[in-house]
Design an enzyme around this catalytic site. Sequence first.
Site, short mmCIF file in Angstrom:
data_model
loop_
_atom_site.label_atom_id
_atom_site.label_comp_id
_atom_site.label_asym_id
_atom_site.label_seq_id
_atom_site.Cartn_x
_atom_site.Cartn_y
_atom_site.Cartn_z
N GLU A 82 40.04 35.35 41.11
CA GLU A 82 40.13 34.60 39.87
C GLU A 82 38.75 34.27 39.28
OE1 GLU A 82 43.20 33.92 38.84
OE2 GLU A 82 42.67 32.78 37.05
N ASP A 83 37.83 33.81 40.11
CA ASP A 83 36.57 33.28 39.60
C ASP A 83 35.39 34.23 39.68
OD1 ASP A 83 37.95 31.02 39.12
OD2 ASP A 83 37.10 29.84 40.77
#
Length: 718
Positions: A82-83
């Site tokens: 996600e990051d």
Amino acid sequence: MSKIVEYTIEDLIEKASVYIPEEENLEKIRRAYQFAESSHKGQFRKSGEPYILHPLNTAIILTTVYADTDTLIAGLLHDTIEDCGVEKEELTELFGPTVANLVYGVSKLGRIHFSTENEYLIEYYKKIIVGMSEDVRVIIVKLADRLHNMRTLYALSTEKQKKIAKETLEILAPIAHHLGIHKIKSELEDLSLRYLKPDVFYDIAERLDKTKLERDNTVNDMMHLVTELLNEHNIPHEIKGRAKSIYSIYNKLNKGKKFSDIYDLLALRILVHTEQECYLALGIIHSKFKPIPKRFKDYIAMPKTNMYQSLHTTVFGVDGYLFEIQIRTYDMDEVAENGIASHWAYKEHKDASQLMQNTTEQKLQFFKSIIELNEDKMSSEEFVNSVKDEVLNNNIYCFTPKGDIIELPKGATPIDFAYKVHTRVGETMVGAIVNNSIVPLDYELQNNDIVKINTSKNSKGPSQEWLNIVKSSQTRNKIRAFFSKNEKEIYIERGKDSLEKELRKRKIAFSDFFTPENEAKLLKEFKVEDLEELYLEIGNGKHAASTIVNMIYKKEEEQPQPKPKKIIPKASDNNSDVVVAGIDKVKVNLANCCNPIPGDEIIGYITKGNGISVHRKNCHNLEYLDNRTVLVSWNSNTKDKYETVILIHTNTNENKLMEMMQKLSIFDIHIDRFFTLHEGKDTIYEVTLYVRDLEYLEKVSKELEKLAYVTKIERLMR
Ligand code: MN
């Protein structure tokens, strides 16, 4: 609240090595940490600390539930897709498909959208369910992730704090509860309350603090006494004082309890080694400290559905204080604290993750059914409320006669119970027996009730009225689904039935009636697309069946009928149960004073305007029925089963209903009603049942008479 400790990878390794001895696994965890650290390099959290501390803490939380190596690694890597834009393929290559799937699963659950809008909640629930059904470890990582986020929530704006806290309390804490992970659940609740209602939270905390010393002293005194007592009886054990969570106190205050009532109630937990010792310890404690009646709960014999096992009792302890005591084994304690995750704690469980998945399937069922049934039929608000209802409400636990536990919302009725057992059971239910007594369908079930549902093949399905009676929204939706799915079908069937009946009545062959010409004529006349639609309109009462038949056969009827040939019907041609001598078409009823069944000697009585009523020959009602009797005999072509009523005389005042039901269950009979006619030393039961014939009934009676306490069986005659 606890101060945030700055952990390092070495702390994680140390905590993991307690239960993960393999050096190669620990090495894998180190490797994952390094990968995560370099992936998150340059990223910081709102609190200003390096981002890597978040996944590290997530993994450390996971060690408290003894998460396996793959899950710890997933905890470390949970934000990399996600990051950091890491690809799932890369994780598969480096850490294997399991880890990659776990991380991918957590990512799919998504970032928090700071919304508790209903649509969003629905999406969220769906994601949770998908996560659970793929691998429940995804949800456990998510819970650990959220717990650390909650611990560091102070860094966010008040508005965000409240939104996240609300979501945690409404969704994640209940899920932790359902998975039985009490440890995580209660910390999530306390932290949520702290941000949602800080004044209440700190008020409770302060009051607890003020009284702590006094309470601690009392608890210590009591612990001392109990330890001495158990030692005297050679029961090795451990005793812990037990802190009540602030949230649980808040809940009790909310339910109108006084603060003094709550903190006066002190709590102890006793851990022993075997189940037997649990009961021994309980007996010993009760012999010294007077228990409060009705406060004793045996969750060992009857575990909660989230696997929780323990004995609970409340006793008058030292200084007149009430003590809530839990007694359980170390294993049970493990389950009580870690629920589904406790499978990890047992080394002998080779495939812990498979076991967890199996347990999860059961939990999933309730989410799934809510989703499947409700998606289109409910407003999103109703939907969310129903989920909350199922998840948050205190549940009660009832039993099937075989001892299976059925979990239901508080206020549930026998109908809810029946549907929970199986939709089919709900749809064919005709009555319920709770703890051996017949109850109305709107009876409110209580904890530990033993519920027997009577069903009938002839049941016409649920009634609309049930919608007002049932408690669980799952049940309500199943009933609604029955109607929306079936209403049309039922009407069509009903319409077809009544048309056929009308044709039979008028002795018109189906093939004569349904010629292509007639069909076309009917469709045109009644402006319908096809026969099905016509049936529907008969079934829902728009047209009478006779109107339809008249449409085709009216003219012919008006023509003078040719004199019919006299046909003497053979008995087997006749559809009626009973053949009446000398009369071939007559309405026949079986009298309900004596309920004759095939095999009985019978006699007919000519009623005024209601055909012939058939009685057993020895029915006392016949005495008053002068000379309007007629000879009748059973048709060889009889129905499946006939209603009759028997009285079972016993010589006991113990309730034997269940046992007899059990005995009867092997027979091909249908029991319609069962009740206690007379209670006492010689209890008499009245049973209404459906049975093939006299011979079979005698067989059933003989079997019942084998029961020692059954003194006599007789047919009821009113
Ligand atoms: Mn995270």
